[in-house]
Design an enzyme around this catalytic site. Structure first.
Site, short mmCIF file in Angstrom:
data_model
loop_
_atom_site.label_atom_id
_atom_site.label_comp_id
_atom_site.label_asym_id
_atom_site.label_seq_id
_atom_site.Cartn_x
_atom_site.Cartn_y
_atom_site.Cartn_z
N ASP A 1 0.82 -1.20 0.00
CA ASP A 1 0.00 0.00 0.00
C ASP A 1 0.87 1.26 0.00
O ASP A 1 1.38 1.67 1.04
CB ASP A 1 -0.92 -0.01 1.22
N ASP B 1 -1.79 5.07 -5.74
CA ASP B 1 -2.10 4.28 -4.55
C ASP B 1 -2.20 2.80 -4.90
O ASP B 1 -3.22 2.35 -5.42
CB ASP B 1 -3.41 4.77 -3.92
#
Length: 427
Positions: free
Chosen positions: A86, A282
């Protein structure tokens, strides 16, 4: 309706003082307070001379799994954990037996924490708090709570433990790094059975930042996500040819995330008239998200382009909000890509322009029903407001590099099914 996870951290607050319940039990004595390196590992001085990266194979895909993960070995003895990579958040955390108040389904037994608590005044703990909101109700420990855009959250305390890594030159290292011991998790809207989150963001608590702070790697992280399945992740800067990469400066206006700043949106090679879109990258988001107006504009343009084509909107396929069916089920994007046009984001830093191009493969999926679905979603519906989030789907088959050393983000086409040559891979 399953719409994939959103890994972007929207809120990070720290309030509860809940200690590690196991810290006082007889089977959790301080055992692992060793020096930074175990016997036989390389020195930081040597690493800086020769340069070496850390390389991980990646598993998973955008659809149907909805996530990509890597395996990290943590603790003594080292045990494997599957972590969701992440770049939209900083803190790495594991579901933790402290004991656990609420934990979700996980592929491995819960992490048993070391007794090496991170104190409240540690710079890593301070970095997790919003400016001016760092309070130490218990000076001996650092409490955290992270909340993600998909509604998921983790609450726990920071500990330090040994991580087992291999450099690509074959040498090993075992640094002590801070991570979250998460004893209270709330699953997000599209949760998956994983042991935790690997935070790769720009903050001081990021694993990459910590390794760089110990002079073990360059402060660079990159990934290559395969459009079929798998890929690779790396820390360091010697696995790519910088001259082949399209680079864009990191924006000084969006320092919390990896952002090249604002962009202009193009469809089919022509401007949509939409400019000044704040964009962030992201890897924790399965799909790409646009604000409400941009989403409506782009979907209208796509529908207009499909007028007269042998595709009909499918309202009974709930895989994603917008799907189309053909005369017969589609097997791959190749069956349908000729009907769709490329999408692109254009960035400018005042001196030069860079283009992030998205072919149909970078924004479409084939559902289990054999329909083609749009993997660009309305971010306003999940609380992203004006942010444009470039998710996994749009980064497939590209090497994407976050160079914190030179404050730039880069991308280039790549074969993500082929691991870079290395003497050692972390598996």
């Amino acid at each position: 309706m399953r719409q994939g996870k959103v890994g972007l951290v929207l809120v990070m607050v720290f309030s509860l003082v809940l200690g590690l319940a196991s810290a006082s039990t007889g089977d959790q004595q301080p055992r692992w307070r060793k020096s930074l390196f175990s016997h036989g590992t390389t020195s930081s001085l040597l690493v800086n001379r020769v340069g070496s990266s850390i390389l991980f194979p990646v598993h998973g895909n955008v659809h149907p799994y909805g996530y990509y993960n890597v395996t990290l070995y943590i603790g003594q003895p080292a045990k494997p954990y599957f972590l969701d990579l992440d770049t939209g958040s900083d803190l790495t955390w594991l579901q933790c037996d402290a004991p656990c108040v609420r934990c979700t389904e996980a592929p491995h037994p819960l992490y048993r924490p070391s007794n090496d608590l991170v104190p409240c005044n540690d710079p890593i703990c301070v970095s997790l708090h919003p400016p001016g909101q760092h309070k130490c109700e218990d000076p001996d420990q650092c409490d955290y709570e992270v909340e993600y855009a998909d509604g998921g959250s983790s609450l726990g305390v920071l500990v330090k433990d040994v991580f087992a890594f291999n450099y690509t030159n074959g040498q090993r290292l075992n640094p002590r790094l801070a991570l979250g011991c998460g004893y209270d998790q709330v699953p997000g809207a599209s949760s998956h059975p994983l042991d935790g989150i690997l935070g790769l963001g720009r903050g001081e608590s990021s694993i990459v930042s910590q390794l760089h702070g110990q002079k073990l790697i360059r402060n660079v992280v990159g990934h290559c996500l395969s459009g079929r399945s798998g890929g690779f992740l790396f820390f360091g800067d010697d696995l790519y040819d910088s001259s082949q990469v399209v680079w864009s400066p990191m924006s000084p206006d969006y320092t919390k995330y990896y952002s090249p700043g604002v962009a202009e949106l193009f469809f089919a090679g022509k401007t949509t008239g939409i400019k000044n879109l704040p964009v962030v990258f992201d890897s924790g988001s399965s799909y790409t998200y646009l604000n409400h107006f941009t989403y409506q504009t782009l979907t209208s343009a796509i529908k207009k382009e499909l007028s007269g084509k042998p595709l009909k909107e499918s309202t009974d396929d709930k895989t994603l909000p917008l799907c189309w069916k053909g005369r017969k089920p589609f097997k791959t994007i190749r069956d349908v890509k000729k009907y769709f046009k490329p999408v692109a984001l254009s960035f400018t830093d005042g001196r030069s322009k860079t283009l992030f191009e998205m072919t149909p493969e970078a924004y479409l999926i084939i559902s289990l029903s054999g329909n083609v679905c749009l993997g660009m979603l309305n971010g306003s519906e999940v609380g992203l407001h004006e942010l444009t989030v470039i998710g996994d789907i749009s980064m497939q088959d590209k090497m994407v590099i976050y160079d914190n050393e030179k404050q730039r983000i880069g991308w280039m086409p790549a074969n993500c099914d082929r691991m870079p040559k290395s003497k050692a891979v972390n598996i």
